[in-house]
Design an enzyme around this catalytic site. Structure first.
Site, PDB file in Angstrom:
ATOM      1  N   PHE A  94       0.659  -1.262   0.043  1.00  0.00           N
ATOM      2  CA  PHE A  94      -0.038   0.007  -0.015  1.00  0.00           C
ATOM      3  C   PHE A  94       1.351   1.379   0.101  1.00  0.00           C
ATOM      4  O   PHE A  94       0.423   2.335   0.329  1.00  0.00           O
ATOM      5  CB  PHE A  94      -0.732   0.139   1.402  1.00  0.00           C
ATOM      6  CG  PHE A  94      -0.209   0.246   2.634  1.00  0.00           C
ATOM      7  CD1 PHE A  94       0.002   0.980   3.956  1.00  0.00           C
ATOM      8  CD2 PHE A  94      -0.160  -1.642   3.222  1.00  0.00           C
ATOM      9  CE1 PHE A  94       0.775   0.892   4.325  1.00  0.00           C
ATOM     10  CE2 PHE A  94       0.358  -1.844   4.387  1.00  0.00           C
ATOM     11  CZ  PHE A  94       1.097  -0.496   4.869  1.00  0.00           C
ATOM     12  N   ARG A 136      -0.240   7.843  21.262  1.00  0.00           N
ATOM     13  CA  ARG A 136      -0.944   6.713  20.426  1.00  0.00           C
ATOM     14  C   ARG A 136      -2.263   5.949  21.354  1.00  0.00           C
ATOM     15  O   ARG A 136      -3.189   5.428  20.140  1.00  0.00           O
ATOM     16  CB  ARG A 136       0.439   5.857  20.224  1.00  0.00           C
ATOM     17  CG  ARG A 136       1.388   6.395  19.252  1.00  0.00           C
ATOM     18  CD  ARG A 136       1.584   5.826  18.785  1.00  0.00           C
ATOM     19  NE  ARG A 136       1.330   4.097  17.350  1.00  0.00           N
ATOM     20  CZ  ARG A 136       1.883   3.907  16.811  1.00  0.00           C
ATOM     21  NH1 ARG A 136       1.822   4.687  15.974  1.00  0.00           N
ATOM     22  NH2 ARG A 136       1.616   2.597  16.108  1.00  0.00           N
ATOM     23  N   THR A 170      -4.410   1.648  14.312  1.00  0.00           N
ATOM     24  CA  THR A 170      -4.989   1.679  12.523  1.00  0.00           C
ATOM     25  C   THR A 170      -6.381   1.172  12.244  1.00  0.00           C
ATOM     26  O   THR A 170      -7.043   2.001  11.272  1.00  0.00           O
ATOM     27  CB  THR A 170      -4.070   0.923  11.844  1.00  0.00           C
ATOM     28  OG1 THR A 170      -2.775   2.182  12.659  1.00  0.00           O
ATOM     29  CG2 THR A 170      -3.602   1.425  10.958  1.00  0.00           C
ATOM     30  N   ARG A 189      -9.666   8.003  16.527  1.00  0.00           N
ATOM     31  CA  ARG A 189     -10.548   6.694  15.313  1.00  0.00           C
ATOM     32  C   ARG A 189     -11.259   6.028  15.281  1.00  0.00           C
ATOM     33  O   ARG A 189     -12.300   5.410  14.756  1.00  0.00           O
ATOM     34  CB  ARG A 189      -8.872   5.552  14.310  1.00  0.00           C
ATOM     35  CG  ARG A 189      -7.393   6.346  14.381  1.00  0.00           C
ATOM     36  CD  ARG A 189      -6.641   5.843  14.000  1.00  0.00           C
ATOM     37  NE  ARG A 189      -5.658   6.405  13.524  1.00  0.00           N
ATOM     38  CZ  ARG A 189      -3.869   5.503  13.954  1.00  0.00           C
ATOM     39  NH1 ARG A 189      -3.651   4.866  13.915  1.00  0.00           N
ATOM     40  NH2 ARG A 189      -3.099   6.048  12.964  1.00  0.00           N
ATOM     41  N   ASN A 217      -6.863   7.143   7.530  1.00  0.00           N
ATOM     42  CA  ASN A 217      -7.622   7.182   9.061  1.00  0.00           C
ATOM     43  C   ASN A 217      -7.000   8.403   9.492  1.00  0.00           C
ATOM     44  O   ASN A 217      -6.550   8.395  11.275  1.00  0.00           O
ATOM     45  CB  ASN A 217      -6.970   5.749   9.662  1.00  0.00           C
ATOM     46  CG  ASN A 217      -5.331   6.459  10.084  1.00  0.00           C
ATOM     47  OD1 ASN A 217      -4.619   7.098   9.292  1.00  0.00           O
ATOM     48  ND2 ASN A 217      -4.679   4.885   9.905  1.00  0.00           N
ATOM     49  N   HIS A 272      -1.530  10.833  12.375  1.00  0.00           N
ATOM     50  CA  HIS A 272      -0.131   9.878  12.437  1.00  0.00           C
ATOM     51  C   HIS A 272      -0.118  10.094  13.879  1.00  0.00           C
ATOM     52  O   HIS A 272       0.045  11.465  13.298  1.00  0.00           O
ATOM     53  CB  HIS A 272       0.501   9.845  10.724  1.00  0.00           C
ATOM     54  CG  HIS A 272       1.900   9.761  11.469  1.00  0.00           C
ATOM     55  ND1 HIS A 272       2.025   8.176  11.667  1.00  0.00           N
ATOM     56  CD2 HIS A 272       2.477  10.353  12.121  1.00  0.00           C
ATOM     57  CE1 HIS A 272       3.713   8.547  11.736  1.00  0.00           C
ATOM     58  NE2 HIS A 272       4.106   9.754  12.197  1.00  0.00           N
TER      59      HIS A 272
HETATM   60  P1  CMP Z   1       0.038   5.338  10.148  1.00  0.00           P
HETATM   61  O1  CMP Z   1      -0.660   5.067  11.458  1.00  0.00           O
HETATM   62  O2  CMP Z   1       0.264   7.334   9.305  1.00  0.00           O
HETATM   63  O3  CMP Z   1       1.315   4.603   9.258  1.00  0.00           O
HETATM   64  C1  CMP Z   1       1.249   3.571   8.229  1.00  0.00           C
HETATM   65  C2  CMP Z   1       0.720   4.107   7.724  1.00  0.00           C
HETATM   66  O4  CMP Z   1      -0.056   3.280   6.503  1.00  0.00           O
HETATM   67  C3  CMP Z   1      -1.221   4.348   8.453  1.00  0.00           C
HETATM   68  O5  CMP Z   1      -1.102   4.627   9.171  1.00  0.00           O
HETATM   69  C4  CMP Z   1      -2.432   3.216   7.456  1.00  0.00           C
HETATM   70  O6  CMP Z   1      -2.488   4.787   7.269  1.00  0.00           O
HETATM   71  C5  CMP Z   1      -1.682   2.996   6.149  1.00  0.00           C
HETATM   72  N1  CMP Z   1      -1.566   1.821   5.659  1.00  0.00           N
HETATM   73  C6  CMP Z   1      -1.482   0.646   7.180  1.00  0.00           C
HETATM   74  N2  CMP Z   1      -2.336  -0.121   6.593  1.00  0.00           N
HETATM   75  C7  CMP Z   1      -2.856  -0.518   5.220  1.00  0.00           C
HETATM   76  C8  CMP Z   1      -3.692  -0.819   4.372  1.00  0.00           C
HETATM   77  N3  CMP Z   1      -3.402  -1.957   4.536  1.00  0.00           N
HETATM   78  N4  CMP Z   1      -3.992  -0.391   3.599  1.00  0.00           N
HETATM   79  C9  CMP Z   1      -3.920   1.179   3.046  1.00  0.00           C
HETATM   80  N5  CMP Z   1      -3.328   1.391   4.101  1.00  0.00           N
HETATM   81  C10 CMP Z   1      -3.068   1.397   5.398  1.00  0.00           C
END
Ligand code: CMP
Length: 144
Positions: A58, A86, A92, A103, A113, A116
């Site tokens: 991704f 966090r 996530t 979230r 989401n 960050h």
């Molecule tokens: P973040 O905590 O900013 O760090 C990594 C990011 O990857 C996470 O938030 C999500 O937005 C993104 N992410 C994680 N898993 C997926 C997934 N399966 N598909 C798309 N985005 C993802």
């Protein structure tokens, strides 16, 4: 220990008008805002920020999402700020993000989401260095 952490409201959070709600939660928790800016992200910064996810399927989607419209980047400071942020963000995956978390209350997508937050003190220092010039951090320098 007193820590600084990097927090970014992603394009979906900015577009949905959640900046005030999210900043308000961290302020009421007792964390201190030490830097903030609204900015359009270039792909070089996005790729550097998410370098650890480079091999993930991704990654391309993630970089194009983060660069799609402005984000609100911040640095928050306080006792155990990294893990406090966090836990207030929630997990996530929207299936696991508890009600009461950012979230959990506002998100339904794993990619879009809302927010960050740095996952460790090491990454917080790296991300703060990437997003903010030294002289834009107010109140105290890192480590003080
Ligand atoms: P973040 O905590 O900013 O760090 C990594 C990011 O990857 C996470 O938030 C999500 O937005 C993104 N992410 C994680 N898993 C997926 C997934 N399966 N598909 C798309 N985005 C993802």
């Amino acid at each position: 220990a007193i820590e600084k952490t990097f927090v970014m409201i992603k394009p979906d959070g900015v577009q949905r008008g959640l900046i005030g709600e999210i900043v308000g939660r961290f302020e009421k928790k007792g964390l201190k805002l030490v830097a903030a800016k609204l900015l359009a992200v270039d792909s070089k910064t996005a790729e550097a920020h998410y370098a650890e996810h480079k091999e993930r399927p991704f990654f391309g989607e993630l970089v194009s999402f983060i660069t799609s419209s402005p984000v609100f980047a911040m640095v928050w400071e306080g006792e155990n700020a990294v893990s406090v942020v966090r836990s207030m963000m929630g997990k996530t995956n929207p299936v696991d993000s508890a009600p009461g978390t950012i979230r959990g209350d506002f998100g339904l997508s794993i990619g879009m989401n809302i927010i960050h937050g740095s996952d460790s003190v090491e990454n917080a220092n790296r991300e703060i260095g990437l997003w903010f010039a030294e002289n834009t951090l107010t109140y105290s320098k890192s480590g003080d």
